[in-house]
Scaffold this motif. Structure first.
Motif, mmCIF file in Angstrom:
data_model
loop_
_atom_site.group_PDB
_atom_site.id
_atom_site.type_symbol
_atom_site.label_atom_id
_atom_site.label_comp_id
_atom_site.label_asym_id
_atom_site.label_seq_id
_atom_site.Cartn_x
_atom_site.Cartn_y
_atom_site.Cartn_z
ATOM 1 N N ARG A 8 -38.463 3.250 -43.784
ATOM 2 C CA ARG A 8 -37.493 3.712 -44.838
ATOM 3 C C ARG A 8 -36.183 3.964 -44.261
ATOM 4 O O ARG A 8 -35.166 3.482 -44.922
ATOM 5 C CB ARG A 8 -38.030 4.779 -45.529
ATOM 6 C CG ARG A 8 -39.022 4.471 -46.564
ATOM 7 C CD ARG A 8 -39.202 5.603 -47.417
ATOM 8 N NE ARG A 8 -40.320 6.330 -46.720
ATOM 9 C CZ ARG A 8 -40.610 7.579 -46.692
ATOM 10 N NH1 ARG A 8 -39.862 8.555 -47.425
ATOM 11 N NH2 ARG A 8 -41.512 8.178 -46.184
ATOM 12 N N HIS A 9 -36.083 4.397 -42.961
ATOM 13 C CA HIS A 9 -34.862 4.798 -42.172
ATOM 14 C C HIS A 9 -33.858 3.337 -42.081
ATOM 15 O O HIS A 9 -32.921 3.363 -42.493
ATOM 16 C CB HIS A 9 -35.193 5.519 -41.103
ATOM 17 C CG HIS A 9 -33.559 5.660 -40.333
ATOM 18 N ND1 HIS A 9 -32.916 6.653 -40.684
ATOM 19 C CD2 HIS A 9 -33.287 5.138 -39.069
ATOM 20 C CE1 HIS A 9 -31.896 6.732 -39.920
ATOM 21 N NE2 HIS A 9 -32.100 5.667 -38.842
ATOM 22 N N ARG A 11 -34.462 0.562 -43.625
ATOM 23 C CA ARG A 11 -33.897 -0.122 -44.768
ATOM 24 C C ARG A 11 -32.617 0.470 -45.319
ATOM 25 O O ARG A 11 -31.465 -0.032 -45.855
ATOM 26 C CB ARG A 11 -34.768 0.191 -45.971
ATOM 27 C CG ARG A 11 -36.025 -0.809 -45.543
ATOM 28 C CD ARG A 11 -35.798 -2.316 -45.792
ATOM 29 N NE ARG A 11 -37.268 -3.082 -45.606
ATOM 30 C CZ ARG A 11 -37.267 -4.334 -45.859
ATOM 31 N NH1 ARG A 11 -36.205 -4.847 -45.972
ATOM 32 N NH2 ARG A 11 -38.230 -4.876 -45.794
ATOM 33 N N PHE A 12 -32.502 2.113 -45.176
ATOM 34 C CA PHE A 12 -31.404 2.859 -45.804
ATOM 35 C C PHE A 12 -30.211 2.429 -44.844
ATOM 36 O O PHE A 12 -29.087 2.390 -45.233
ATOM 37 C CB PHE A 12 -31.684 4.327 -45.656
ATOM 38 C CG PHE A 12 -30.403 5.124 -45.953
ATOM 39 C CD1 PHE A 12 -29.988 5.530 -47.037
ATOM 40 C CD2 PHE A 12 -30.070 5.790 -44.706
ATOM 41 C CE1 PHE A 12 -29.116 6.185 -47.201
ATOM 42 C CE2 PHE A 12 -28.643 6.524 -44.788
ATOM 43 C CZ PHE A 12 -28.261 6.926 -46.148
ATOM 44 N N LYS A 13 -30.415 2.537 -43.341
ATOM 45 C CA LYS A 13 -29.135 1.868 -42.532
ATOM 46 C C LYS A 13 -28.567 0.460 -42.854
ATOM 47 O O LYS A 13 -27.554 0.424 -42.863
ATOM 48 C CB LYS A 13 -29.530 2.095 -41.218
ATOM 49 C CG LYS A 13 -29.857 3.592 -40.741
ATOM 50 C CD LYS A 13 -28.887 4.704 -41.042
ATOM 51 C CE LYS A 13 -27.949 4.945 -40.370
ATOM 52 N NZ LYS A 13 -26.905 5.933 -40.703
ATOM 53 N N ARG A 15 -28.831 -0.922 -45.813
ATOM 54 C CA ARG A 15 -27.782 -0.782 -46.990
ATOM 55 C C ARG A 15 -26.645 -0.229 -46.589
ATOM 56 O O ARG A 15 -25.525 -0.646 -47.266
ATOM 57 C CB ARG A 15 -28.624 -0.134 -48.119
ATOM 58 C CG ARG A 15 -29.648 -0.873 -48.935
ATOM 59 C CD ARG A 15 -29.791 -0.161 -50.215
ATOM 60 N NE ARG A 15 -30.524 0.918 -49.754
ATOM 61 C CZ ARG A 15 -31.915 1.122 -49.405
ATOM 62 N NH1 ARG A 15 -32.663 0.522 -49.273
ATOM 63 N NH2 ARG A 15 -32.072 2.413 -49.284
ATOM 64 N N GLN A 16 -26.592 0.990 -45.855
ATOM 65 C CA GLN A 16 -25.393 1.803 -45.712
ATOM 66 C C GLN A 16 -24.290 0.905 -44.781
ATOM 67 O O GLN A 16 -23.352 0.884 -44.913
ATOM 68 C CB GLN A 16 -25.704 2.963 -44.690
ATOM 69 C CG GLN A 16 -24.632 3.760 -44.419
ATOM 70 C CD GLN A 16 -24.956 5.048 -43.651
ATOM 71 O OE1 GLN A 16 -26.177 5.097 -43.260
ATOM 72 N NE2 GLN A 16 -23.926 5.720 -43.315
#
Length: 101
Positions: A8-9, A11-13, A15-16
């Motif tokens: 999940r981390h 995927r978040f990064k 997007r960021q």
């Protein structure tokens, strides 16, 4: 080719930092540099990229889990790093937080 598992981390990064899955796979398939990761049993891979006016690096941190490869994090670094140069403090703090979750 090994199966890719995404945290999940990561995927978040992605997007960021506006990184696509294709760009991350490109780094994994043909990195410009490979270094030991800051976390235990991880590898950091880097590929230089160029935008219209700026040069940057895309970094991907992975761990090898037998038949699969786990993508732990991915980020865009503005500018150019030297081989063996430590990561900026902000990136280290984010990685430590992500690994403790």
């Amino acid at each position: 080719m090994k199966e890719l598992l995404w945290t999940r981390h990561s995927r978040f990064k992605m997007r960021q930092h506006s990184l696509s899955e294709t760009r991350v796979r490109r780094v994994l398939n043909s990195p410009d540099r490979i270094e030991r990761g800051i976390a235990l049993k991880t590898i950091a891979m880097m590929r230089k990229e160029k935008a219209i006016k700026k040069e940057f690096e895309v970094w991907v941190m992975v761990s090898e889990d037998g038949p699969s490869r786990r993508i732990i994090s991915a980020w865009r670094y503005p500018g150019v790093t030297r081989p063996g140069e430590p990561l900026p403090r902000e990136v280290l703090v984010e990685m430590e937080e992500a690994l403790t979750i």
